[in-house]
Design a protein around this motif. Structure first.
Motif, short mmCIF file in Angstrom:
data_model
loop_
_atom_site.label_atom_id
_atom_site.label_comp_id
_atom_site.label_asym_id
_atom_site.label_seq_id
_atom_site.Cartn_x
_atom_site.Cartn_y
_atom_site.Cartn_z
N VAL A 67 12.72 -16.10 10.68
CA VAL A 67 11.97 -15.08 9.93
C VAL A 67 12.76 -14.68 8.69
O VAL A 67 12.21 -14.61 7.58
N GLN A 68 14.05 -14.43 8.87
CA GLN A 68 14.90 -14.05 7.74
C GLN A 68 14.95 -15.16 6.69
O GLN A 68 14.86 -14.91 5.49
N GLU A 69 15.07 -16.40 7.15
CA GLU A 69 15.11 -17.53 6.23
C GLU A 69 13.79 -17.67 5.47
O GLU A 69 13.77 -17.93 4.27
N SER A 70 12.71 -17.46 6.18
CA SER A 70 11.40 -17.53 5.54
C SER A 70 11.25 -16.44 4.49
O SER A 70 10.69 -16.68 3.41
N GLN A 71 11.75 -15.27 4.77
CA GLN A 71 11.69 -14.18 3.79
C GLN A 71 12.55 -14.48 2.56
O GLN A 71 12.17 -14.17 1.44
N ARG A 72 13.71 -15.10 2.77
CA ARG A 72 14.54 -15.50 1.63
C ARG A 72 13.79 -16.51 0.76
O ARG A 72 13.84 -16.43 -0.47
N ALA A 73 13.09 -17.44 1.39
CA ALA A 73 12.31 -18.43 0.64
C ALA A 73 11.18 -17.75 -0.12
O ALA A 73 10.89 -18.11 -1.27
N ARG A 74 10.55 -16.73 0.49
CA ARG A 74 9.48 -16.00 -0.20
C ARG A 74 10.04 -15.28 -1.42
O ARG A 74 9.42 -15.29 -2.48
N LEU A 75 11.20 -14.67 -1.28
CA LEU A 75 11.81 -13.97 -2.41
C LEU A 75 12.13 -14.94 -3.55
O LEU A 75 11.92 -14.63 -4.72
N ALA A 76 12.65 -16.11 -3.20
CA ALA A 76 12.95 -17.12 -4.23
C ALA A 76 11.66 -17.61 -4.88
O ALA A 76 11.60 -17.79 -6.10
N LEU A 77 10.62 -17.78 -4.09
CA LEU A 77 9.32 -18.20 -4.63
C LEU A 77 8.77 -17.13 -5.57
O LEU A 77 8.28 -17.44 -6.66
N ALA A 78 8.87 -15.87 -5.16
CA ALA A 78 8.39 -14.77 -6.01
C ALA A 78 9.18 -14.71 -7.32
O ALA A 78 8.60 -14.45 -8.38
N ALA A 79 10.49 -14.97 -7.26
CA ALA A 79 11.30 -14.97 -8.48
C ALA A 79 10.87 -16.12 -9.39
O ALA A 79 10.79 -15.95 -10.62
N ASN A 80 10.58 -17.27 -8.82
CA ASN A 80 10.12 -18.42 -9.58
C ASN A 80 8.78 -18.09 -10.25
O ASN A 80 8.58 -18.34 -11.44
N PHE A 81 7.88 -17.49 -9.49
CA PHE A 81 6.57 -17.10 -10.01
C PHE A 81 6.71 -16.09 -11.15
O PHE A 81 6.09 -16.24 -12.20
N GLU A 82 7.54 -15.09 -10.95
CA GLU A 82 7.74 -14.06 -11.98
C GLU A 82 8.36 -14.67 -13.23
O GLU A 82 7.97 -14.32 -14.36
N SER A 83 9.30 -15.57 -13.07
CA SER A 83 9.93 -16.22 -14.21
C SER A 83 8.91 -17.02 -15.01
O SER A 83 8.91 -16.99 -16.25
N ARG A 84 8.05 -17.71 -14.32
CA ARG A 84 7.01 -18.49 -15.01
C ARG A 84 6.00 -17.57 -15.69
O ARG A 84 5.50 -17.89 -16.77
N PHE A 85 5.72 -16.43 -15.07
CA PHE A 85 4.87 -15.44 -15.72
C PHE A 85 5.52 -14.96 -17.01
O PHE A 85 4.87 -14.86 -18.05
N GLU A 86 6.81 -14.65 -16.95
CA GLU A 86 7.53 -14.20 -18.14
C GLU A 86 7.49 -15.26 -19.24
O GLU A 86 7.37 -14.93 -20.42
N ASP A 87 7.58 -16.54 -18.85
CA ASP A 87 7.47 -17.61 -19.83
C ASP A 87 6.11 -17.55 -20.53
O ASP A 87 6.03 -17.72 -21.76
N LEU A 88 5.05 -17.35 -19.76
CA LEU A 88 3.71 -17.26 -20.35
C LEU A 88 3.62 -16.09 -21.32
O LEU A 88 3.05 -16.22 -22.41
N VAL A 89 4.18 -14.96 -20.93
CA VAL A 89 4.16 -13.78 -21.80
C VAL A 89 4.94 -14.06 -23.09
O VAL A 89 4.46 -13.78 -24.19
N THR A 90 6.12 -14.63 -22.93
CA THR A 90 6.96 -14.94 -24.09
C THR A 90 6.26 -15.90 -25.04
O THR A 90 6.33 -15.76 -26.26
N GLU A 91 5.59 -16.89 -24.47
CA GLU A 91 4.89 -17.89 -25.27
C GLU A 91 3.54 -17.39 -25.80
O GLU A 91 2.90 -18.09 -26.59
N GLY A 92 3.10 -16.23 -25.35
CA GLY A 92 1.79 -15.74 -25.74
C GLY A 92 0.67 -16.59 -25.17
O GLY A 92 -0.39 -16.74 -25.78
N ALA A 93 0.89 -17.14 -23.99
CA ALA A 93 -0.06 -18.06 -23.37
C ALA A 93 -0.77 -17.42 -22.18
O ALA A 93 -0.78 -17.95 -21.07
N ALA A 94 -1.38 -16.27 -22.42
CA ALA A 94 -2.06 -15.54 -21.35
C ALA A 94 -3.13 -16.37 -20.67
O ALA A 94 -3.42 -16.18 -19.48
N SER A 95 -3.72 -17.31 -21.39
CA SER A 95 -4.78 -18.14 -20.80
C SER A 95 -4.26 -19.02 -19.67
O SER A 95 -5.04 -19.51 -18.84
N GLY A 96 -2.95 -19.21 -19.58
CA GLY A 96 -2.36 -20.01 -18.51
C GLY A 96 -2.14 -19.25 -17.22
O GLY A 96 -1.79 -19.84 -16.20
#
Length: 190
Positions: A50-79
């Motif tokens: 369970v703990q390992e799965s939660q660590r993977a979820r946190l890493a996944l959420a960080a990856n998702f947030e980082s990619r969201f930030e890339d879209l914002v930085t690029e002005g690519a809201a349509s993505g």
């Protein structure tokens, strides 16, 4: 799928900016434990999974947030809709893993309380993720809105603050559930 004794692949962003310099998100299979491994595990090991799965979820959420930030930085809201759809099955895989662990815990001696906590954790994580999506959309709207007048700016700030407060409420509940799970894991060791 993970083999017995395997761990979930790490998914944190790599150093640098831009999606090309990041690890790709994991696959659904990367986020799941094999059923025979779960079935053969004792309560203590299930709690570690369970703990390992939660660590993977946190890493996944960080990856998702980082990619969201890339879209914002690029002005690519349509993505953004495509990004959400790309990650939806990955978050669902995290949920499915936790649900399988909750079911397994329910069948172990002394695992009923931990099972209920994991089930609550899945529910709270889903609601937190939905709240986070709302935060992201609100941030996008706030950033792409032209030069709003004072009243519009205040409304945008209030909407963002409300969405963030909702998400933080879920984060706090999740933190509390994880603390309770840690206590249950300690009880499994006794």
């Amino acid at each position: 799928m993970l083999s017995s004794g395997s761990s979930i692949r790490r998914t944190e962003p790599m150093a640098g900016k831009g999606s090309a310099e990041r690890r790709p998100p994991p696959t659904v299979e990367d986020l799941m434990f094999e059923r025979p491994h779960i079935a053969a595990s004792e309560a203590k090991e299930l709690m570690q999974l369970v703990q390992e799965s939660q660590r993977a979820r946190l890493a996944l959420a960080a990856n998702f947030e980082s990619r969201f930030e890339d879209l914002v930085t690029e002005g690519a809201a349509s993505g953004y809709p495509a990004l959400v759809e790309q990650f939806r099955p990955l978050f669902a895989a995290c949920d499915a893993t936790l649900e399988a662990l909750a079911t397994a815990l329910a069948g172990r001696e002394g695992g009923a309380a931990a099972s209920r906590l994991v089930t609550s954790l899945v529910r709270e994580e889903r609601m937190r993720h939905d709240a986070h999506l709302k935060v992201q959309v609100t941030r996008q709207h706030k950033s792409v809105a032209g030069a709003p007048d004072e009243e519009e700016a205040a409304e945008a700030r209030a909407a963002l603050e409300g969405a963030e407060a909702t998400e933080m409420g879920y984060v706090e509940t999740i933190r509390e559930l994880l603390e309770e799970l840690t206590a249950e894991a300690a009880d499994c060791e006794d």
